[in-house]
Design a protein around this motif. Structure first.
Motif, mmCIF file in Angstrom:
data_model
loop_
_atom_site.group_PDB
_atom_site.id
_atom_site.type_symbol
_atom_site.label_atom_id
_atom_site.label_comp_id
_atom_site.label_asym_id
_atom_site.label_seq_id
_atom_site.Cartn_x
_atom_site.Cartn_y
_atom_site.Cartn_z
ATOM 1 N N GLN A 1 -42.348 23.511 16.989
ATOM 2 C CA GLN A 1 -40.817 24.578 16.916
ATOM 3 C C GLN A 1 -39.930 24.552 15.701
ATOM 4 N N ILE A 2 -40.166 23.316 15.080
ATOM 5 C CA ILE A 2 -39.528 23.168 13.706
ATOM 6 C C ILE A 2 -40.546 23.017 12.471
ATOM 7 N N GLY A 3 -41.655 23.940 12.792
ATOM 8 C CA GLY A 3 -42.678 24.067 11.698
ATOM 9 C C GLY A 3 -43.556 22.819 11.617
ATOM 10 N N LEU A 4 -43.652 21.891 12.316
ATOM 11 C CA LEU A 4 -44.422 20.877 11.962
ATOM 12 C C LEU A 4 -45.820 20.909 12.948
ATOM 13 N N ASN A 5 -47.018 20.560 12.511
ATOM 14 C CA ASN A 5 -48.205 20.864 13.256
ATOM 15 C C ASN A 5 -48.597 19.387 13.601
ATOM 16 N N LEU A 6 -47.711 18.568 14.470
ATOM 17 C CA LEU A 6 -47.913 17.399 14.711
ATOM 18 C C LEU A 6 -47.819 17.348 16.484
ATOM 19 N N ARG A 7 -48.615 16.214 17.141
ATOM 20 C CA ARG A 7 -48.421 15.987 18.633
ATOM 21 C C ARG A 7 -47.177 15.307 18.973
ATOM 22 N N VAL A 8 -45.851 15.848 18.660
ATOM 23 C CA VAL A 8 -44.702 15.135 18.755
ATOM 24 C C VAL A 8 -43.537 16.110 19.393
ATOM 25 N N ALA A 9 -43.125 15.500 20.817
ATOM 26 C CA ALA A 9 -42.261 16.359 21.360
ATOM 27 C C ALA A 9 -41.339 15.417 22.080
ATOM 28 N N ILE A 10 -40.093 16.102 22.513
ATOM 29 C CA ILE A 10 -38.866 15.064 23.141
ATOM 30 C C ILE A 10 -38.377 15.832 24.217
ATOM 31 N N VAL A 11 -37.902 15.179 25.064
ATOM 32 C CA VAL A 11 -37.079 16.045 26.269
ATOM 33 C C VAL A 11 -36.084 14.897 26.798
ATOM 34 N N ASP A 12 -35.121 15.747 26.852
ATOM 35 C CA ASP A 12 -33.643 15.074 27.469
ATOM 36 C C ASP A 12 -33.010 16.029 28.424
ATOM 37 N N VAL A 13 -33.299 15.920 29.706
ATOM 38 C CA VAL A 13 -32.699 16.829 30.889
ATOM 39 C C VAL A 13 -31.263 16.121 31.303
ATOM 40 N N ASP A 14 -30.715 15.505 30.576
ATOM 41 C CA ASP A 14 -29.365 14.927 31.222
ATOM 42 C C ASP A 14 -29.348 14.024 32.409
ATOM 43 N N MET B 1 -30.172 12.271 9.619
ATOM 44 C CA MET B 1 -30.560 13.024 10.612
ATOM 45 C C MET B 1 -29.957 14.457 10.245
ATOM 46 N N SER B 2 -30.847 15.403 10.266
ATOM 47 C CA SER B 2 -30.499 16.724 10.043
ATOM 48 C C SER B 2 -31.052 17.619 11.237
ATOM 49 N N ILE B 3 -30.279 18.858 11.308
ATOM 50 C CA ILE B 3 -30.556 19.976 12.098
ATOM 51 C C ILE B 3 -31.728 20.982 11.334
ATOM 52 N N ARG B 4 -33.050 20.868 12.011
ATOM 53 C CA ARG B 4 -33.925 21.920 11.388
ATOM 54 C C ARG B 4 -33.772 23.271 12.117
ATOM 55 N N LYS B 5 -34.407 23.831 11.095
ATOM 56 C CA LYS B 5 -34.481 25.431 11.790
ATOM 57 C C LYS B 5 -35.567 25.673 12.707
ATOM 58 N N ILE B 6 -35.163 26.198 13.919
ATOM 59 C CA ILE B 6 -36.097 26.476 15.041
ATOM 60 C C ILE B 6 -37.102 27.682 14.592
ATOM 61 N N VAL B 7 -38.337 27.370 14.686
ATOM 62 C CA VAL B 7 -39.174 28.834 14.541
ATOM 63 C C VAL B 7 -39.262 29.570 15.761
ATOM 64 N N MET B 8 -39.052 30.788 15.156
ATOM 65 C CA MET B 8 -39.192 32.027 16.319
ATOM 66 C C MET B 8 -40.385 32.264 16.603
ATOM 67 N N HIS B 9 -40.795 32.901 17.912
ATOM 68 C CA HIS B 9 -42.140 33.746 17.976
ATOM 69 C C HIS B 9 -41.911 34.985 17.184
ATOM 70 N N PRO B 10 -43.121 35.410 16.564
ATOM 71 C CA PRO B 10 -44.390 35.170 16.831
ATOM 72 C C PRO B 10 -45.072 34.373 15.715
ATOM 73 N N ALA B 11 -44.221 33.479 15.295
ATOM 74 C CA ALA B 11 -44.884 32.564 14.056
ATOM 75 C C ALA B 11 -46.101 31.993 14.591
ATOM 76 N N GLU B 12 -47.025 31.900 13.818
ATOM 77 C CA GLU B 12 -48.510 31.579 14.149
ATOM 78 C C GLU B 12 -48.628 29.933 14.559
ATOM 79 N N ILE B 13 -47.649 29.250 13.789
ATOM 80 C CA ILE B 13 -47.747 27.619 14.352
ATOM 81 C C ILE B 13 -47.392 27.535 15.753
ATOM 82 N N LEU B 14 -46.615 28.535 16.670
ATOM 83 C CA LEU B 14 -46.439 28.348 17.768
ATOM 84 C C LEU B 14 -47.643 28.089 18.607
#
Length: 161
Positions: free
Chosen positions: A51-64, A1-14
């Motif tokens: 948000q990590i630069g991947l054009n895939l329909r994948v998301a996670i949520v964890d609101v504790d 497992m690794s920590i990926r770089k967060i893509v910042m706005h205004p990156a096109e992929i967002l």
């Protein structure tokens, strides 16, 4: 497992509509694990693949809460109801927060990391976080839904999605 770089706005992929996941393999499992570590490292409550630069329909949520970590692959919103207005932030927009109105209830259908279909109902903050992340997969940024930006002194306890 690794920590990926967060893509910042205004990156096109967002602002692109992400492509569906077709292969459910160890590579997808690694992406999900990395997304979780990245979200936690950045104090987020949700993260979408673009948000990590991947054009895939994948998301996670964890609101504790008792729902734990929700992994959403190829999610679809099936039903919404009610209305809530509250603060939102986004890891791709550091230090930017705004008030957003969204449905208070959401029912989704998605696949898990093994490709098994499931449905989930959520309300309140969890519903907000799920909708925020699914918006990312459709290239929709929370900034397009902000009715009012919030000042720093209004931000106590606001988490980024």
């Amino acid at each position: 497992m690794s920590i990926r770089k967060i893509v910042m706005h205004p990156a096109e992929i967002l602002e692109q509509i992400c492509r569906p996941v077709e292969k459910f393999d160890s590579s997808l499992a690694k992406i999900l694990d990395d997304m979780y570590d990245t979200m936690i490292e950045n104090d987020g409550v949700g993260l979408a693949a673009p948000q990590i630069g991947l054009n895939l329909r994948v998301a996670i949520v964890d609101v504790d809460d008792e729902s734990g970590t929700i992994e959403m692959i190829n999610p679809r919103i099936m039903k919404t109801a009610g209305e809530q207005t509250g603060p939102e932030g986004c890891l791709s927009f550091p230090d930017l927060f705004g008030e957003v109105t969204r449905p208070d209830f959401v029912m989704i259908e998605a696949l898990d990391r093994k490709g098994r279909r499931y449905s989930l109902e959520a309300e309140g903050f969890l519903a907000r976080a799920i909708q925020h992340e699914i918006d990312h997969l459709d290239g929709i940024l929370f900034t397009t839904k902000v009715t009012r930006y919030l000042k720093e002194d209004e931000l106590k306890g606001v988490e980024s999605e």
